[in-house]
Scaffold this active site. Structure first.
Site, PDB file in Angstrom:
ATOM      1  CG  HIS A 183     -18.539  -4.897  19.842  1.00 52.82           C
ATOM      2  ND1 HIS A 183     -19.736  -4.799  19.156  1.00 52.82           N
ATOM      3  CD2 HIS A 183     -18.635  -6.006  20.602  1.00 52.82           C
ATOM      4  CE1 HIS A 183     -20.509  -5.825  19.494  1.00 52.82           C
ATOM      5  NE2 HIS A 183     -19.871  -6.568  20.369  1.00 52.82           N
ATOM      6  CE  LYS A 228     -21.750  -7.664  23.288  1.00 59.89           C
ATOM      7  NZ  LYS A 228     -21.301  -8.626  22.259  1.00 59.89           N
TER       8      LYS A 228
END
EC number: 4.2.1.10
Lengths: 236, 236
Positions: free
Chosen positions: B122, B148
């Site tokens: 992230h 991700k």
């Protein structure tokens, strides 16, 4: 016109207009696909403004000869008509003999009538690389009030190239309308508006698609509105 | 799991699961946002499979210490849990002391349980250039079953970079889940799946967004399904 995104419902039958009102901002009247297009225009009393297109055979349409310019010249005098589509190849002299003088004369008439000119380019085979797309968009946007570019995506890569070219043209100040035809590029019909595309096209009736890969009208409206909605609007 | 796109409804309250069933494929249980997460898991009898996430403070979550690995290790033994999120920085040893051994041990346990591992990255500030995004995706996909990557888009350019990186990673055979946070990248939550992203996230209840720029759950479902639908399906 075209300061914001416009969703045009394409049809050769203006009596279909009431079915388009809920989802469309305008009707693209495909005169080359219409029976008695000028009679239809004269009788038109619909709510949506009209974009008139009389697509030449050499650009994938069904209008066979220069007579299509006469029909367009008559069409743009109609109060409901807000824009006229003219092929970029005709405006640039890259089309069959006689096209250029007719196309530029039509553009002059349109401007006198306060009708916007969409200079359009279609590629039914492939999608050129980003640099070529950008050049085509700059050319089309300089010849018309909006430059329209529709190419055929044979792979996702082609769709990405179109999104990038749309973004770059918009960032450079050009007013463009873009989309990829064909399944790998279908999503660009909904996504290109996020990157600046000013016009989307969908058939009034899903069975009457006027180009490969079109979404049903209500579907495209929902997708574009959803993608263009900002956080602030969604939170409100 | 994750052979096809999975829409995960994020929540710290598993009693919300019935409201997610219509639109979601799974629930992301944010253990770091939950009261008594292990009790909630033990009592869970919902229909949707669970992805468990116990986000570290140093990655934008609320789990303060290494104890979060103990909770995750207990969670993955639950029958409903099909995937566990582990920060890539922990797996790679770029996180605070002690993270790596705990993260890799958790990954081993997950594999013994048949639970997929989502290795996540992230960036709450910005979006790196395409090359860096591609490297991060390759790293994450090699450390987990799915890599991700969520970055913050400050301009449309960032969103385009994420779509390109998603396309390239997928074309290279990596299994990835991607999205941009923030308004200029909001549409990537719906569009990245077209380019290969395997997981999307939306809050069960719109007021409880777990990341900036999330769409409401039903909205994201509609957008993704519309964009992923092929011509053939739409015509049928």
């Amino acid at each position: 016109m075209f300061e914001e995104f416009v969703l045009a419902a394409s049809t050769g039958d203006l009596s279909a207009e009431p079915r388009a009102r809920e989802a469309a901002d305008a009707v693209e009247f495909r005169m080359d696909l219409a029976a008695d297009p000028l009679d239809q225009l004269a009788a038109y009393d619909g709510a949506l403004p009209l974009v008139v297109t009389n697509r030449a055979e050499w650009e994938g349409g069904e209008a066979a000869d220069l007579g299509r310019y006469d029909a367009l010249a008559e069409a743009i005098a109609h109060d409901a008509v807000v824009a006229v589509d003219v092929e970029l190849a005709a405006l640039r002299g890259n089309a069959p003999t006689g096209e250029r003088s007719h196309a530029t004369a039509l553009r002059e008439s349109a401007r006198e009538e306060g009708v916007s000119v969409i200079a359009s380019v279609h590629d039914f085979e492939s999608t050129p690389e980003v640099g070529t797309l950008s050049d085509l968009l700059a050319d089309a946007a300089s010849e018309g009030d909006v430059g329209k570019l529709a190419t055929t995506a044979n792979a996702r890569e082609d769709a990405l190239a179109m999104l990038r070219a749309t973004h770059e043209a918009t960032a450079a100040g050009h007013r463009v309308a873009t989309m990829c035809m064909g399944e790998p590029g279908r999503h660009t019909r909904a996504v290109a508006p996020v990157y600046g595309s000013r016009i989307g096209y969908a058939p009034v009736d899903a069975a009457d698609a006027t180009a490969p890969g079109q979404y049903p009208l209500a579907t495209l409206r929902g997708l574009v509105d959803g993608l263009l909605e900002t956080d602030a609007e969604a939170d409100g």
